[in-house]
Motif scaffolding. Structure first.
Motif, PDB file in Angstrom:
ATOM      1  N   GLU A 285     -41.929 -35.468  15.756  1.00 40.34           N
ATOM      2  CA  GLU A 285     -42.474 -34.123  16.158  1.00 40.34           C
ATOM      3  C   GLU A 285     -43.936 -34.570  16.820  1.00 40.34           C
ATOM      4  O   GLU A 285     -43.797 -33.925  17.837  1.00 40.34           O
ATOM      5  CB  GLU A 285     -42.679 -33.675  15.369  1.00 40.34           C
ATOM      6  N   ASN A 319     -34.900 -17.185  13.331  1.00 38.12           N
ATOM      7  CA  ASN A 319     -34.307 -18.817  13.680  1.00 38.12           C
ATOM      8  C   ASN A 319     -35.672 -19.388  12.807  1.00 38.12           C
ATOM      9  O   ASN A 319     -35.213 -19.988  11.846  1.00 38.12           O
ATOM     10  CB  ASN A 319     -34.806 -18.933  14.796  1.00 38.12           C
ATOM     11  N   TYR A 320     -36.806 -18.691  12.682  1.00 43.12           N
ATOM     12  CA  TYR A 320     -38.132 -19.880  11.542  1.00 43.12           C
ATOM     13  C   TYR A 320     -37.480 -19.916  10.380  1.00 43.12           C
ATOM     14  O   TYR A 320     -37.915 -20.463   9.642  1.00 43.12           O
ATOM     15  CB  TYR A 320     -39.253 -19.308  12.415  1.00 43.12           C
ATOM     16  N   ARG A 321     -36.803 -18.526   9.951  1.00 44.47           N
ATOM     17  CA  ARG A 321     -36.708 -18.246   7.885  1.00 44.47           C
ATOM     18  C   ARG A 321     -36.041 -18.878   7.916  1.00 44.47           C
ATOM     19  O   ARG A 321     -35.530 -19.210   7.334  1.00 44.47           O
ATOM     20  CB  ARG A 321     -36.610 -16.697   8.386  1.00 44.47           C
ATOM     21  N   SER A 322     -34.547 -19.223   8.747  1.00 43.71           N
ATOM     22  CA  SER A 322     -33.673 -19.360   8.745  1.00 43.71           C
ATOM     23  C   SER A 322     -33.718 -20.731   7.910  1.00 43.71           C
ATOM     24  O   SER A 322     -33.056 -21.510   7.666  1.00 43.71           O
ATOM     25  CB  SER A 322     -32.267 -19.619   9.450  1.00 43.71           C
ATOM     26  N   SER A 323     -34.193 -21.015   8.947  1.00 46.28           N
ATOM     27  CA  SER A 323     -34.820 -23.023   9.454  1.00 46.28           C
ATOM     28  C   SER A 323     -35.408 -23.943   8.191  1.00 46.28           C
ATOM     29  O   SER A 323     -35.540 -24.433   7.495  1.00 46.28           O
ATOM     30  CB  SER A 323     -35.389 -23.263  10.593  1.00 46.28           C
ATOM     31  N   TYR A 324     -36.591 -23.119   7.850  1.00 43.13           N
ATOM     32  CA  TYR A 324     -37.768 -23.594   6.377  1.00 43.13           C
ATOM     33  C   TYR A 324     -37.392 -22.397   5.299  1.00 43.13           C
ATOM     34  O   TYR A 324     -38.592 -22.693   3.942  1.00 43.13           O
ATOM     35  CB  TYR A 324     -38.705 -23.405   7.222  1.00 43.13           C
ATOM     36  N   HIS A 325     -36.594 -21.058   5.082  1.00 43.96           N
ATOM     37  CA  HIS A 325     -36.344 -20.496   4.238  1.00 43.96           C
ATOM     38  C   HIS A 325     -37.370 -19.679   3.601  1.00 43.96           C
ATOM     39  O   HIS A 325     -38.266 -20.581   2.370  1.00 43.96           O
ATOM     40  CB  HIS A 325     -35.844 -21.324   2.933  1.00 43.96           C
ATOM     41  N   TYR A 349     -43.587 -20.459  17.563  1.00 41.68           N
ATOM     42  CA  TYR A 349     -42.851 -20.839  17.010  1.00 41.68           C
ATOM     43  C   TYR A 349     -43.942 -22.420  15.772  1.00 41.68           C
ATOM     44  O   TYR A 349     -44.854 -22.848  15.336  1.00 41.68           O
ATOM     45  CB  TYR A 349     -42.156 -22.703  17.136  1.00 41.68           C
ATOM     46  N   ASP A 353     -45.597 -22.386  12.289  1.00 40.82           N
ATOM     47  CA  ASP A 353     -45.403 -23.500  12.278  1.00 40.82           C
ATOM     48  C   ASP A 353     -46.872 -23.873  10.609  1.00 40.82           C
ATOM     49  O   ASP A 353     -46.632 -24.534   9.846  1.00 40.82           O
ATOM     50  CB  ASP A 353     -45.450 -24.755  12.884  1.00 40.82           C
TER      51      ASP A 353
END
Length: 450
Positions: A285, A319-325, A349, A353
């Motif tokens: 990252e 997308n962010y909700r699905s990736s980081y729950h 993002y 983040d």
């Protein structure tokens, strides 16, 4: 040849050529005018002689009439049709003119002739002879007085030319110094920079703001940018080296632990692998963010189009909700503007983040318009940012709290990258935060994409 010598030489030569051409023009114009005037006067005398001859030929002889109208420095004669001379009268100093050839002209004839190296005005005028035949009265008048006047004029013009060129030559040296002073200072400053390696600027005290002065100002602005970029580069390399050193040290330590005790203690293997994997992700990252920040300009990669911010934001949130729950509350209205949808998602993002790292509560995302100006707001209920740190949060590698940000995985690069993207898009980014209560970041887009 140096530039100063070129300016001096070219200026002096140019002015000299212009003065000489002007002098020649004056001289030849005046010369032509004076000689033309003398010739015209001789023509009038010849015509007057012919008129008098026609009226008084019965009362006076031809020589008597010619002597009355003969020029003081020249000759008067009567030429018959067969080319013979009926009468000739010359001034005492011009007796040699009688040796010149004789020619009869049927019409009035005028020319400037040269005899024995001197110029004369020659005029031939038809006249009725005593026997009824047509003869010529020819007058040859010396142009010596005019030539002497022109000689004096030449001397005066030569002296005037020299008198004009000398000040021009001296003023060209002064002009060279005035023009080249900033350029000389610029050259000396550049040589000093090259020799010493230090950043220097050209002192500017002139208020003329001419092209040379603008050149110096541009040079100073360039040096300021180079110096600023140089210091930023030094800081960037130093901080980047420090940030990469930490995960590498962790990975090296756990790898050594695996070598020493991994074979006999399975729990160490699990702990070490997890730590190495975590630090590898952090390095990836960090490297990605460093590469993004190392780009020269975000403007080169823009793909502007008409975009509905509500749709773009909804996709990014999903997308962010699905990736980081994470629990993200999204609300929005239609807001269309000209922008780059991929860059907007990248901005979202980064902001999401940051909100995820520094808060554990619900994140709020809102798309709306303030009058006709569209905006996106990302809010969290996290630790917040102290007021004294708000102005510095966009600096690279700046952390509000070293221990907390390191524990949460922050590098101090996200908002710096977001600042670069917003500047490329023409978007205004603003942060409002209350320490201990939360932070809101607002992206304000230009009205109608302007």
């Amino acid at each position: 040849m140096k530039l100063g010598n070129k300016i001096h030489l070219y200026t002096s030569v140019l002015v000299f050529v212009i003065v000489v051409l002007l002098v020649f023009a004056i001289y030849f114009s005046f010369s032509r005018m004076m000689i033309g005037s003398e010739v015209e006067q001789t023509v009038e005398e010849a015509r007057q002689t012919a008129s008098t001859f026609n009226e008084s030929a019965d009362n006076f002889s031809a020589e008597q009439l010619l002597r009355a109208y003969a020029p003081t420095e020249g000759m008067a004669r009567i030429v018959l049709q067969d080319g013979s001379r009926a009468a000739t009268v010359t001034s005492p100093a011009e007796g040699s003119l009688t040796d010149e050839s004789v020619q009869y002209y049927s019409e009035e004839y005028v020319q400037v002739a040269e005899y024995h190296g001197e110029r004369y005005a020659f005029v031939s005028v038809p006249v009725i002879w005593t026997n009824g035949q047509v003869a010529n009265i020819q007058i040859t008048d010396s142009l010596r007085p005019t030539e002497e006047t022109l000689a004096v004029l030449r001397v005066i013009l030569i002296i005037a030319t020299i008198a004009a060129v000398i000040p021009v030559f001296l003023s060209a040296r002064l002009l060279r110094r005035v023009i080249l002073r900033p350029i000389t200072a610029l050259s000396a400053t550049m040589q000093d920079i090259q020799t010493s390696g230090r950043f220097k600027r050209i002192p500017s005290s002139s208020k003329s703001k001419d092209e040379i002065e603008q050149l110096g100002d541009t040079f100073n602005e360039m040096i300021e940018r180079l110096e600023d970029n140089y210091h930023k580069q030094e800081q960037f390399v130093s901080n980047a080296s420090h940030e990469l050193k930490t995960p590498l040290t962790v990975i090296e330590s756990y790898a050594s632990l695996l070598q020493r005790r991994g074979a006999s203690r399975p729990e160490i293997i699990e702990e070490s692998v997890e730590a190495i994997h975590s630090e590898a992700i952090r390095m990836r990252e960090l490297t990605q963010q460093l590469l993004l920040l190392a780009r020269h300009s975000e403007k080169a990669n823009l793909h502007m189009a008409e975009v509905d911010l509500q749709t773009v934001t909804a996709d990014a949130v999903q997308n962010y909700r699905s990736s980081y729950h994470r629990d993200i509350n999204f609300s929005g209205n239609t807001a269309v503007t000209q922008t780059d949808s991929d860059k907007v998602k990248q901005l979202l993002y980064i902001l999401l983040d940051n909100a995820r790292k520094y808060s554990s509560d619900t994140i709020d995302v809102r798309v709306d318009k303030m009058e006709k100006t569209p905006f996106i707001a990302v809010s969290d209920r996290g630790i917040g940012i102290p007021e004294k740190d708000l102005e510095r949060v966009f600096e690279r590698f700046y952390r509000v709290d070293e221990s907390r940000t390191r524990a949460s995985g922050g590098y101090g690069l996200g908002l710096s990258l977001a600042k670069d993207i917003t500047e490329a898009l023409g978007v205004n980014i603003a942060i409002e935060s209350t320490y201990g209560q939360g932070t809101e970041v607002r992206l304000v887009f230009p009205e109608n994409g302007e």
